[in-house]
Design an enzyme around this catalytic site. Structure first.
Site, PDB file in Angstrom:
ATOM      1  CB  ALA A   6      -0.913  -0.005   1.222  1.00  0.00           C
ATOM      2  CB  SER A   8       0.238   6.765   1.520  1.00  0.00           C
ATOM      3  OG  SER A   8       1.534   7.091   2.015  1.00  0.00           O
ATOM      4  N   GLY A   9       2.206   7.463  -1.080  1.00  0.00           N
ATOM      5  CA  GLY A   9       2.927   8.587  -1.661  1.00  0.00           C
ATOM      6  C   GLY A   9       3.862   9.235  -0.674  1.00  0.00           C
ATOM      7  CB  VAL A  11       9.276   9.120   3.417  1.00  0.00           C
ATOM      8  CG1 VAL A  11       8.808   9.390   4.841  1.00  0.00           C
ATOM      9  CG2 VAL A  11      10.678   8.534   3.422  1.00  0.00           C
ATOM     10  CG  ASP A  12       6.756   6.517   7.272  1.00  0.00           C
ATOM     11  OD1 ASP A  12       7.981   6.616   7.436  1.00  0.00           O
ATOM     12  OD2 ASP A  12       5.932   7.177   7.921  1.00  0.00           O
ATOM     13  CB  SER A  13       3.838   3.713   1.959  1.00  0.00           C
ATOM     14  OG  SER A  13       3.858   4.898   1.195  1.00  0.00           O
ATOM     15  CG  LEU A  32      -5.597   2.131  -0.855  1.00  0.00           C
ATOM     16  CD1 LEU A  32      -6.064   1.851   0.566  1.00  0.00           C
ATOM     17  CD2 LEU A  32      -6.117   1.071  -1.807  1.00  0.00           C
ATOM     18  CB  CYS A 101      -8.971   4.497   7.777  1.00  0.00           C
ATOM     19  SG  CYS A 101      -8.242   4.399   6.122  1.00  0.00           S
ATOM     20  N   GLY A 125       3.294   1.008   5.611  1.00  0.00           N
ATOM     21  CA  GLY A 125       4.378   1.740   6.266  1.00  0.00           C
ATOM     22  C   GLY A 125       4.116   2.061   7.712  1.00  0.00           C
ATOM     23  CB  CYS A 198      -6.498  11.917   5.622  1.00  0.00           C
ATOM     24  SG  CYS A 198      -7.871  10.738   5.442  1.00  0.00           S
TER      25      CYS A 198
END
Length: 370
Positions: A6, A8-9, A11-13, A32, A101, A125, A198
């Site tokens: 997954a 998200s855009g 750094v973690d993912s 997503l 979520c 992430g 978010c």
């Protein structure tokens, strides 16, 4: 394994996807689309799931050389997270949309679709650790970086979901992750973290709710029922709140007041002194267990906010309900919040707070003597 990362855009993912790929798994990146009207750009560090974020995720996937797709879950997100958020506030409760979520989208809708397409697991992430026991079972534990630990918002995962989940960042700190992203040449290495809610990009939750629910004027009363102010909608308040109460200062003694209760049925907000905020008895519903449900009364740590302090407690499961007795009173616990239970670093499970009250003086004294 075949793994959906997954993405998200952020750094973690990005680093999570890279680590899963380097561990030898077959990885497909998935972003997503959760907004039906996605913004082009982020507003500061708030929000996520913008067109900009999707582009950032795609560039990381291209650099890793993995397939990349955008899955449209906007309608499911609106129904399960956004509409639920509005309904909870309208009912006088204070929900945590991140837990909802994770429960309904990332580890239900996303995971279910991934499994249906032949994948074995979903990697995210999140900062948390999965520990495999000798018998093959899996446990969810806190991350090694307490400042980034996200095990609280993962406390809604059940054993089956946990068995299909990978959290590659649980053993790292955020500076280590950013440095790794820089070394890999990811453009998101210095991208700010998203925070707050978010889908409330400007951070004004009350204003966001007012635009959806309209103004509903009502009374602000003190603990005796005396009217001390007016409000435009009880849904805009939460237990423990101090600012923006709309009080008539001429009727008060100058001491600060806090929200003690949101009475949605009568459209009233009850305020009082800080010392009345403390509670130590919780009843939760919608109990979720990361493994077997505990039997009898167990000693645990209870956490009531994403980065809140863990409080020693005892707990007893009763079907879908959970009874928790805190060893000391905690202020500002609102119905709708989640209580997550820990055994050391292991996440036992969670429930949504339905009632938060005080033990009687006699029962509190008996507890203290034990």
């Amino acid at each position: 394994m075949r793994v959906v990362a997954a993405m998200s855009g952020g750094v973690d993912s990005a680093v999570a996807a890279a680590r899963v790929m380097e561990a030898g798994h077959e990885v497909v990146g998935v972003h997503l689309a959760l907004s039906q009207q996605a913004a082009t750009l982020r507003e500061s560090a708030r929000g996520c799931c913008t067109i900009e974020d999707a582009g950032d995720a795609r560039r990381v996937a291209d650099r890793l050389g993995i397939p990349f797709y955008v899955w449209d879950l906007a309608e499911r997100f609106r129904h399960d997270v956004v509409d639920d958020f509005v309904a909870e506030y309208e009912a006088g409760r204070t929900p945590n949309p991140c837990l909802r979520c994770n429960e309904k989208i990332k580890f239900a809708a996303l995971l279910d679709k991934a499994l249906a397409l032949g994948f074995d697991a979903v990697a995210t992430g999140h900062y948390a650790q999965v520990v495999e026991r000798a018998d093959g079972g899996r446990e969810l534990h806190r991350a090694v970086d307490p400042a980034k630990d996200q095990s609280y918002v993962l406390g809604v995962l059940d054993a089956d979901q946990l068995a299909r989940s990978l959290f590659p960042l649980g053993g790292s700190t955020k500076p280590q992750v950013r440095e790794e992203a820089r070394e890999r040449g990811f453009s998101v290495a210095r991208k700010p973290d998203s925070h707050d809610i978010c889908f409330v990009a400007d951070g004004d939750t009350r204003g966001w709710l007012t635009r959806r629910l309209g103004e509903r004027p009502g009374e602000v009363v003190d603990e005796s029922g005396r009217v001390v102010g007016q409000h435009a909608g009880s849904y805009g308040f939460t237990v423990g709140q101090r600012r923006g109460l709309g009080l008539d200062r001429s009727t008060l003694d100058g001491a600060p007041r806090f929200v003690l209760e949101v009475d949605a049925a009568r459209n009233r907000v009850v305020v009082g002194p800080q010392e009345l905020l403390g509670v130590d008895v919780l009843v939760g519903d919608h109990a979720r267990w990361c493994g077997p449900a505990p039997e009898g009364v167990v000693t645990v740590g209870a956490q009531l906010r994403a980065h809140g302090e863990e409080v020693p407690a005892t707990a007893r499961a009763d079907g879908d309900r959970l009874h928790v007795r805190l060893e000391r009173r905690v202020r500002g616990v609102a119905p709708g919040q989640s209580v997550v239970l820990y055994d050391g670093t292991r996440v036992v499970g969670s429930a949504t707070v339905a009632q938060a009250t005080r033990a009687t003086t006699a029962s509190r004294a008996a507890t203290d003597r034990r």
